[in-house]
Every structure is written in structure tokens, then in C-alpha cells.
Design a protein around this motif. Structure first.
Motif, mmCIF file in Angstrom:
data_model
loop_
_atom_site.group_PDB
_atom_site.id
_atom_site.type_symbol
_atom_site.label_atom_id
_atom_site.label_comp_id
_atom_site.label_asym_id
_atom_site.label_seq_id
_atom_site.Cartn_x
_atom_site.Cartn_y
_atom_site.Cartn_z
ATOM 1 N N PRO A 93 57.570 -12.969 29.903
ATOM 2 C CA PRO A 93 57.539 -14.382 29.522
ATOM 3 C C PRO A 93 57.110 -15.220 30.727
ATOM 4 O O PRO A 93 57.088 -14.734 31.866
ATOM 5 C CB PRO A 93 58.990 -14.685 29.130
ATOM 6 N N THR A 94 56.762 -16.461 30.481
ATOM 7 C CA THR A 94 56.351 -17.352 31.554
ATOM 8 C C THR A 94 57.579 -17.766 32.360
ATOM 9 O O THR A 94 58.314 -18.662 31.974
ATOM 10 C CB THR A 94 55.640 -18.590 30.983
ATOM 11 N N ALA A 136 54.980 -3.784 33.712
ATOM 12 C CA ALA A 136 56.206 -4.503 34.052
ATOM 13 C C ALA A 136 56.631 -5.312 32.833
ATOM 14 O O ALA A 136 55.847 -6.099 32.292
ATOM 15 C CB ALA A 136 55.985 -5.422 35.243
ATOM 16 N N VAL A 137 57.838 -5.078 32.385
ATOM 17 C CA VAL A 137 58.405 -5.809 31.248
ATOM 18 C C VAL A 137 59.781 -6.324 31.650
ATOM 19 O O VAL A 137 60.399 -5.813 32.572
ATOM 20 C CB VAL A 137 58.531 -4.922 29.993
ATOM 21 N N CYS A 138 60.249 -7.345 30.950
ATOM 22 C CA CYS A 138 61.584 -7.857 31.250
ATOM 23 C C CYS A 138 62.625 -7.060 30.455
ATOM 24 O O CYS A 138 62.299 -6.341 29.514
ATOM 25 C CB CYS A 138 61.671 -9.336 30.935
ATOM 26 N N ALA A 139 63.848 -7.204 30.879
ATOM 27 C CA ALA A 139 64.946 -6.486 30.226
ATOM 28 C C ALA A 139 65.070 -6.904 28.759
ATOM 29 O O ALA A 139 64.783 -8.042 28.396
ATOM 30 C CB ALA A 139 66.252 -6.765 30.953
ATOM 31 N N VAL A 150 57.731 -2.336 23.069
ATOM 32 C CA VAL A 150 57.345 -1.527 24.220
ATOM 33 C C VAL A 150 57.295 -0.027 23.911
ATOM 34 O O VAL A 150 56.309 0.631 24.269
ATOM 35 C CB VAL A 150 58.239 -1.831 25.437
ATOM 36 N N PRO A 151 58.300 0.572 23.253
ATOM 37 C CA PRO A 151 58.193 2.013 22.970
ATOM 38 C C PRO A 151 56.937 2.375 22.168
ATOM 39 O O PRO A 151 56.245 3.340 22.494
ATOM 40 C CB PRO A 151 59.473 2.315 22.182
ATOM 41 N N ALA A 152 56.615 1.580 21.150
ATOM 42 C CA ALA A 152 55.412 1.845 20.351
ATOM 43 C C ALA A 152 54.155 1.650 21.191
ATOM 44 O O ALA A 152 53.175 2.390 21.054
ATOM 45 C CB ALA A 152 55.383 0.925 19.133
ATOM 46 N N LEU A 153 54.183 0.676 22.086
ATOM 47 C CA LEU A 153 53.041 0.424 22.962
ATOM 48 C C LEU A 153 52.796 1.612 23.881
ATOM 49 O O LEU A 153 51.660 2.077 24.028
ATOM 50 C CB LEU A 153 53.298 -0.846 23.788
ATOM 51 N N SER A 161 52.201 6.115 34.265
ATOM 52 C CA SER A 161 52.929 6.602 35.430
ATOM 53 C C SER A 161 54.295 5.948 35.524
ATOM 54 O O SER A 161 55.240 6.568 35.992
ATOM 55 C CB SER A 161 52.144 6.377 36.720
ATOM 56 N N SER A 162 54.408 4.703 35.091
ATOM 57 C CA SER A 162 55.723 4.064 35.112
ATOM 58 C C SER A 162 55.753 2.788 34.286
ATOM 59 O O SER A 162 54.739 2.155 34.046
ATOM 60 C CB SER A 162 56.180 3.773 36.545
ATOM 61 N N CYS A 163 56.949 2.473 33.864
ATOM 62 C CA CYS A 163 57.225 1.244 33.123
ATOM 63 C C CYS A 163 58.482 0.660 33.737
ATOM 64 O O CYS A 163 59.517 1.301 33.772
ATOM 65 C CB CYS A 163 57.429 1.552 31.643
#
Length: 164
Positions: A93-94, A136-139, A150-153, A161-163
Motif C-alpha cells: 500500500p502507499t 515485498a508484500v506487507c503483513a 499472494v499465494p496464487a500469484l 527466490s524470496s517473498c
């Protein structure tokens, strides 16, 4: 705050005659941030209303603090294995933290900010096209509407290599 001189047509013409290196002596994100922190350390660099509620006091970050946070985030990226030339995709998010992370990644890598409102298939197409292997995603507790896809993505993007 430092004031700039008045801008005139003649001043613009003179400026345009300067060699590019003189017009733009700072050509990297770290150099630009370091100069801003040096010249405007206490001035506001980022200001954010977290809720948008009436009377809310904005969260502010000075240029000095922004530079320090970017250096810390850059160190974290390096510790996590992020290397020069890699693509870091941001599904965030912003928030000021998103901008800090973007600046940190630009210290040697490529930033791929994503619109969290896009459908999973569209996001997967962008991620695969950019060759991004770090996301990079937020909690989930901060923005569950982003995290839910995210899991489907990740299933649609081989070779991650990492998320974070």
C-alpha cells in the motif's frame, strides 16, 4: 527552508547551455538522498496521513531521517541476498515504508512497484515479464486485501527466490 532564486527565461537558457554533468552532478539515488540529507536534514521529505480522518496529524519524515532509513533498508536487502541488477517487486500500500524500500532497492537494483488493485493474472504477467524473483508484500494483518492473492500469484511465477 532554503529558498531558490527567481526563475527567468534567461536563467533557463543559461542552465540549458551547461554540460549535462554540471546540470545533473548527482546521478544515483544514494547520491541524491545524501545531498538532500546534507542540505535539508530537518526539512520534511515525506508526509503521510495514515487514516485520512479529520484533524489527523500527518506522519512526517525529514530528509535526514529518510536517508538513514534508506541506508538501513538497503543493508537489510543486502543481508537478504538482494544483489545489483536484480528486480525487487513491491506489492505494498502507499506508505512511507514502501517509498523507503523503493529507494533502498534503487541503490543497485531495479524497482518494480505493482498496483495491488490489479488482478492476480495481470500481476503475474508483469512479474514474469520483468524477471522479478523477489517480492515485498506487507503483513496479512496490515492489508489482508493485498495478502489474500499472494499465494496464487506466487504459483503463477516460477523461479521465485524470496517473498518478504
Amino acid at each position: 527552508m532554503n529558498e531558490l532564486p527567481p526563475l527567468t527565461l534567461e536563467a533557463i537558457r543559461q542552465y540549458e547551455q551547461l554540460p549535462q554533468q554540471e546540470r545533473f552532478p548527482l546521478d544515483t539515488i544514494p547520491a541524491l538522498l545524501a545531498r538532500a540529507a546534507e542540505r535539508f536534514a530537518g526539512d520534511t521529505a515525506i508526509e503521510m496521513l495514515m487514516t485520512g480522518e479529520r484533524g489527523e496529524k500527518p506522519q512526517s519524515l525529514s530528509y535526514g531521517a529518510l536517508f538513514r532509513e534508506v541506508l538501513k533498508a538497503r543493508q537489510l536487502l543486502l543481508q537478504q541476498g538482494f544483489r545489483r541488477g536484480q528486480v525487487l517487486s513491491l506489492l505494498l500500500p502507499t506508505l512511507p515504508e514502501a517509498q523507503i524500500l523503493a529507494f533502498a532497492a534503487q541503490c543497485g537494483g531495479i524497482v518494480n512497484p505493482l498496483n495491488p488493485l490489479l488482478e492476480v493474472e495481470h500481476l503475474a504477467g508483469i512479474l514474469n515479464a520483468t524477471g522479478s524473483r523477489v517480492l515485498a508484500v506487507c503483513a496479512a494483518t496490515l492489508a489482508p486485501e493485498i495478502w489474500v492473492g499472494v499465494p496464487a500469484l506466487l504459483e503463477r511465477c516460477p523461479g521465485w527466490s524470496s517473498c518478504w
